[in-house]
Design a protein around this motif. Structure first.
Motif, PDB file in Angstrom:
ATOM      1  N   ARG A 135      -1.164 -17.002   1.559  1.00  0.00           N
ATOM      2  CA  ARG A 135      -0.997 -15.799   2.371  1.00  0.00           C
ATOM      3  C   ARG A 135      -0.891 -14.579   1.463  1.00  0.00           C
ATOM      4  N   VAL A 136      -1.317 -13.441   1.994  1.00  0.00           N
ATOM      5  CA  VAL A 136      -1.132 -12.154   1.331  1.00  0.00           C
ATOM      6  C   VAL A 136      -0.356 -11.274   2.303  1.00  0.00           C
ATOM      7  N   VAL A 137       0.790 -10.783   1.873  1.00  0.00           N
ATOM      8  CA  VAL A 137       1.630  -9.937   2.718  1.00  0.00           C
ATOM      9  C   VAL A 137       1.645  -8.532   2.114  1.00  0.00           C
ATOM     10  N   ILE A 138       1.128  -7.583   2.855  1.00  0.00           N
ATOM     11  CA  ILE A 138       0.999  -6.203   2.382  1.00  0.00           C
ATOM     12  C   ILE A 138       1.928  -5.322   3.195  1.00  0.00           C
ATOM     13  N   ALA A 139       2.903  -4.744   2.534  1.00  0.00           N
ATOM     14  CA  ALA A 139       3.790  -3.790   3.192  1.00  0.00           C
ATOM     15  C   ALA A 139       3.246  -2.380   2.998  1.00  0.00           C
ATOM     16  N   ILE A 140       3.534  -1.497   3.939  1.00  0.00           N
ATOM     17  CA  ILE A 140       3.177  -0.091   3.799  1.00  0.00           C
ATOM     18  C   ILE A 140       4.450   0.642   3.381  1.00  0.00           C
ATOM     19  N   ILE A 141       4.494   1.068   2.141  1.00  0.00           N
ATOM     20  CA  ILE A 141       5.673   1.771   1.608  1.00  0.00           C
ATOM     21  C   ILE A 141       5.182   3.087   1.015  1.00  0.00           C
ATOM     22  N   GLU A 142       5.326   4.143   1.766  1.00  0.00           N
ATOM     23  CA  GLU A 142       4.735   5.417   1.367  1.00  0.00           C
ATOM     24  C   GLU A 142       5.534   6.135   0.281  1.00  0.00           C
ATOM     25  N   GLU A 143       6.856   5.999   0.293  1.00  0.00           N
ATOM     26  CA  GLU A 143       7.678   6.685  -0.694  1.00  0.00           C
ATOM     27  C   GLU A 143       7.655   5.927  -2.031  1.00  0.00           C
ATOM     28  N   PRO A 144       7.475   6.638  -3.129  1.00  0.00           N
ATOM     29  CA  PRO A 144       7.370   5.973  -4.434  1.00  0.00           C
ATOM     30  C   PRO A 144       8.607   5.178  -4.835  1.00  0.00           C
ATOM     31  N   GLN A 145       9.802   5.715  -4.590  1.00  0.00           N
ATOM     32  CA  GLN A 145      11.010   5.037  -5.075  1.00  0.00           C
ATOM     33  C   GLN A 145      11.201   3.651  -4.456  1.00  0.00           C
ATOM     34  N   PRO A 146      11.179   3.515  -3.129  1.00  0.00           N
ATOM     35  CA  PRO A 146      11.349   2.159  -2.584  1.00  0.00           C
ATOM     36  C   PRO A 146      10.193   1.225  -2.946  1.00  0.00           C
ATOM     37  N   ARG A 147       8.999   1.780  -3.153  1.00  0.00           N
ATOM     38  CA  ARG A 147       7.885   0.919  -3.557  1.00  0.00           C
ATOM     39  C   ARG A 147       8.121   0.377  -4.962  1.00  0.00           C
ATOM     40  N   TRP A 148       8.592   1.231  -5.861  1.00  0.00           N
ATOM     41  CA  TRP A 148       8.877   0.794  -7.225  1.00  0.00           C
ATOM     42  C   TRP A 148      10.049  -0.179  -7.257  1.00  0.00           C
ATOM     43  N   LEU A 149      11.112   0.120  -6.516  1.00  0.00           N
ATOM     44  CA  LEU A 149      12.289  -0.748  -6.518  1.00  0.00           C
ATOM     45  C   LEU A 149      11.980  -2.115  -5.920  1.00  0.00           C
ATOM     46  N   SER A 150      11.084  -2.156  -4.936  1.00  0.00           N
ATOM     47  CA  SER A 150      10.733  -3.446  -4.333  1.00  0.00           C
ATOM     48  C   SER A 150      10.066  -4.355  -5.362  1.00  0.00           C
ATOM     49  N   PHE A 177       0.852  -1.182   0.000  1.00  0.00           N
ATOM     50  CA  PHE A 177       0.000   0.000   0.000  1.00  0.00           C
ATOM     51  C   PHE A 177       0.893   1.239   0.000  1.00  0.00           C
ATOM     52  N   ARG A 178       0.407   2.323  -0.559  1.00  0.00           N
ATOM     53  CA  ARG A 178       1.184   3.560  -0.547  1.00  0.00           C
ATOM     54  C   ARG A 178       0.756   4.515   0.557  1.00  0.00           C
ATOM     55  N   ALA A 179      -0.153   4.079   1.393  1.00  0.00           N
ATOM     56  CA  ALA A 179      -0.551   4.871   2.570  1.00  0.00           C
ATOM     57  C   ALA A 179      -0.986   3.906   3.658  1.00  0.00           C
ATOM     58  N   SER A 180      -0.964   4.377   4.881  1.00  0.00           N
ATOM     59  CA  SER A 180      -1.266   3.519   6.024  1.00  0.00           C
ATOM     60  C   SER A 180      -2.754   3.247   6.148  1.00  0.00           C
ATOM     61  N   GLU A 181      -3.066   2.096   6.698  1.00  0.00           N
ATOM     62  CA  GLU A 181      -4.425   1.714   7.028  1.00  0.00           C
ATOM     63  C   GLU A 181      -4.848   2.364   8.350  1.00  0.00           C
ATOM     64  N   THR A 182      -6.137   2.319   8.668  1.00  0.00           N
ATOM     65  CA  THR A 182      -6.616   2.827   9.957  1.00  0.00           C
ATOM     66  C   THR A 182      -7.148   1.717  10.857  1.00  0.00           C
ATOM     67  N   GLY A 183      -7.627   0.622  10.275  1.00  0.00           N
ATOM     68  CA  GLY A 183      -8.186  -0.482  11.038  1.00  0.00           C
ATOM     69  C   GLY A 183      -9.127  -1.277  10.150  1.00  0.00           C
ATOM     70  N   PHE A 184      -9.830  -2.261  10.727  1.00  0.00           N
ATOM     71  CA  PHE A 184     -10.553  -3.201   9.878  1.00  0.00           C
ATOM     72  C   PHE A 184     -11.980  -3.488  10.345  1.00  0.00           C
ATOM     73  N   ASP A 185     -12.647  -2.487  10.858  1.00  0.00           N
ATOM     74  CA  ASP A 185     -14.038  -2.635  11.263  1.00  0.00           C
ATOM     75  C   ASP A 185     -14.924  -1.912  10.256  1.00  0.00           C
ATOM     76  N   PRO A 186     -15.797  -2.627   9.534  1.00  0.00           N
ATOM     77  CA  PRO A 186     -16.624  -1.976   8.516  1.00  0.00           C
ATOM     78  C   PRO A 186     -17.467  -0.811   9.033  1.00  0.00           C
ATOM     79  N   ALA A 187     -17.796  -0.804  10.300  1.00  0.00           N
ATOM     80  CA  ALA A 187     -18.606   0.296  10.847  1.00  0.00           C
ATOM     81  C   ALA A 187     -17.795   1.549  11.099  1.00  0.00           C
ATOM     82  N   GLN A 188     -16.457   1.474  11.000  1.00  0.00           N
ATOM     83  CA  GLN A 188     -15.643   2.629  11.371  1.00  0.00           C
ATOM     84  C   GLN A 188     -14.706   3.120  10.278  1.00  0.00           C
ATOM     85  N   ILE A 189     -14.581   2.411   9.172  1.00  0.00           N
ATOM     86  CA  ILE A 189     -13.566   2.759   8.185  1.00  0.00           C
ATOM     87  C   ILE A 189     -14.184   3.362   6.921  1.00  0.00           C
TER      88      ILE A 189
END
Length: 614
Positions: free
Chosen positions: A288-303, A45-57
């Motif tokens: 499994r699905v592994v989701i990293a939070i990588i906000e900066e474009p360069q390291p996300r692209w290089l990964s 993801f290119r931005a952080s999550e907040t949580g996983f409750d459908p009533a709050q997100i």
């Protein structure tokens, strides 16, 4: 066998130019017995999550994860264009009355929640009462649902009245109070009765990040910690969560038997061949699905480039000219077998003005003039060319391409750049330099100072540079307040930000979701600008009740014109995105209305053996 794998792995590493090939080979122990590693799909993801409750997100990152864990009654077909609904947990499509005011749903029996201590060691079946409970949670003030407006728009009979009654009495929400509009008819059947017939309300039941089924026992067990303990009936369960760092989803062992049965896309022969190979496979196909939070474009692209990620959603604009010159896959990437999916996003990127802010808000002529001048002084073509690297088209209004109500011929001041006109408008309404310091002041003589909320990544820094140049050209002071995405979202919902640049993505192929940005009933929810104009609200409510057709299109166009005239938002662009997948990924496509695409993807280890024989 071991030597074959080594030769194949070495071949693929050399072909792809990688230093390693993680998670694709087999592990060999000291006794030369092979142990098959779990299939893992890795991306970021290119931005952080907040949580996983459908009533709050409400943010797309959290909703994507929630959609993989929870089940909505309906879903959109993965490869179908245009988008098409189908039953998910239902035996058939819901029964909808002719006036669209009564919706009846019947569940498939034998669907079970993931195991959790809240169930006391017993298997817990999904029943009709779970969906009724999950809908009611949005009315419970405890959860501060950002999506409540979507339900209040159709006026589910008795629900809003119960909410107001208990809030006035300062009592907790009564989930056991019978409501005319939310009824359990039998173990597997439930019904909604609405005060307003909305032909498109049914689309909301494909959004598992909003109306996914939650078990009451789980909510009552975890209470305020429910954002950290999602338990649903879909293909995945939360295996690990390091906030703003990594999210790991594991295959839900209780997930029902669902077989891959997607229609192959007619316009993509290579993908169609993969879809044909996947037919009949049990979902999900990876472990499994592994989701990293990588906000900066360069390291996300290089990964991705280094093979550390299997899929990259939204190739950063910074690398667009390298990865896809002239919007075509670069030859070096094509040689490596990289797959490219390019698509217009059903979204709009904008800057909003807080209409309750004393500087930029308000409905008086001088306040409207300030916002319109800022809009006219914004060079969106330059933003697209520089900050967005050509990966967007200018917006003349909120409604995005690919949704009902979008008119490619609609032109407005929203899409106009005219610096001289902007300056003249400011002069006319008294925004002039009154103290001789070279900067404009407010008509009452006080300093005119703007504050723009932003995030700490390179893309936003480039957009901020554009805003700084715009304000310098207008002689208006501006400063930037930087915070992480979840912090800004929380502040925006509370009405604490003066200006913020963000985007809004459709969850269904209809323009209503974009007009909701101006709905007075959605203030602090979709309506981050807190715009509340009776004339607009009337048009918004009118179009909701109309069937698709010329009359509705005309009403939607009038509503758009009011948003242009009052300018609570500076609509900037509709983005064009490109996703890429590694050669060993099978079945990847992009459907913005299908958030939980992971269960339709396979990671093909046999690629190793096939390449070794070439």
């Amino acid at each position: 066998m071991r030597s074959t794998l080594i030769r194949a792995a070495t071949y693929l590493i050399g072909l792809l130019g990688l230093t390693s090939l993680p998670l694709l080979a087999q592990e060999t122990n000291s006794t030369s017995e092979t142990k098959v590693l779990p299939k893992v799909l890795r991306y970021a993801f290119r931005a952080s999550e907040t949580g996983f409750d459908p009533a709050q997100i409400s943010d797309s990152y959290s909703k994507a994860v929630a959609a993989g864990i929870f089940d909505a009654p309906l879903e959109f077909e993965y490869h179908r264009r245009p988008a098409k609904l189908r039953p998910n947990t239902l035996v058939a499509m819901p029964e909808v009355s002719a006036d669209f005011k009564t919706l009846t749903f019947e569940l498939k029996p034998g669907i079970f929640f993931g195991d959790d201590p809240a169930f006391g060691g017993k298997k817990r079946e999904l029943v009709a009462a779970d969906y009724i409970y999950s809908i009611k949670r949005h009315y419970d003030p405890q959860w501060k649902s950002p999506n409540l407006y979507l339900l209040e728009n159709v006026k589910i009979l008795g629900a809003s009245e119960l909410r107001r009654e208990l809030m006035a009495a300062k009592k907790p929400f009564d989930y056991d109070r019978p409501l005319e509009g939310l009824q359990v008819l039998s173990r597997y059947k439930f019904q909604l009765k609405l005060g307003v017939g909305d032909p498109r309300f049914i689309n909301q039941f494909a959004d598992a990040g909003f109306l996914g089924a939650v078990a009451r026992e789980v909510v009552e067990m975890y209470g305020d910690k429910i954002m950290e303990h999602p338990v649903g009936t879909n293909a995945w369960r939360l295996g690990e969560w390091r906030r703003s760092s990594q999210i790991v989803l594991e295959k839900n062992p209780n997930f029902r038997e669902v077989r891959y049965a997607e229609s192959p896309p007619a316009d993509n022969p290579a993908l169609a061949a993969q879809v044909a190979m996947l037919q009949g496979r049990r979902l999900p196909m990876v472990d499994r699905v592994v989701i990293a939070i990588i906000e900066e474009p360069q390291p996300r692209w290089l990964s991705f480039l280094n093979g550390e990620k299997d899929v990259i959603e939204e190739v950063p604009a910074d690398f667009a000219t390298i990865a896809m010159p002239n919007n075509k896959l670069a030859p070096n990437l094509a040689k490596r077998g990289i797959q490219m999916t390019r698509y217009p996003r059903a979204d709009v990127a904008f800057t909003y003005f807080n209409m309750e802010d004393p500087v930029v808000g308000g409905y008086t002529p001088e306040k409207i003039a300030l916002r319109r001048a800022i809009s006219l002084g914004s060079d969106i073509d330059k933003q697209i060319r520089l900050a967005r690297r050509g990966q967007a088209v200018p917006s003349n209004g909120p409604i995005a391409p690919g949704t009902f109500g979008f008119d490619a011929n609609f032109k407005s001041e929203m899409g106009e750049y005219n610096l001289a006109k902007a300056k003249s408008l400011l002069d006319l309404y008294g925004y002039v330099d009154q103290d001789g310091d070279g900067w404009r002041d407010q008509p009452d003589g006080s300093a005119l100072k703007l504050e723009y909320a932003t995030q700490p990544d390179s893309t936003n820094r480039q957009l901020n540079e554009q805003w700084q140049q715009t304000m310098n050209g207008l002689k208006i002071r501006i400063k930037f307040k930087t915070a992480k995405w979840p912090e800004n979202l929380k502040s925006a919902n509370a009405g604490k930000l003066q200006m913020w640049g963000v985007s809004w993505v459709a969850t269904a192929p209809d323009g209503d979701t974009f007009l909701a940005l101006g709905d007075g009933g959605a203030k602090g929810k979709a309506n981050k600008a807190r715009f509340d104009l009776p004339a607009f609200n009337a048009l918004y409510n009118k179009q909701k009740a109309l069937p698709d057709g010329p009359e509705r299109e005309a009403v939607m166009a009038e509503a758009q014109k009011l948003l242009v005239a009052y300018m609570p938002y500076k609509m900037e662009v509709h983005r064009v995105f490109t996703d890429m997948a590694q050669p060993w990924v099978m079945g990847y496509n992009r459907n913005v209305f299908v958030r939980d695409f992971w269960k339709y993807i396979d990671v093909d280890r046999d690629t190793l053996d096939r390449l070794s024989k070439n």
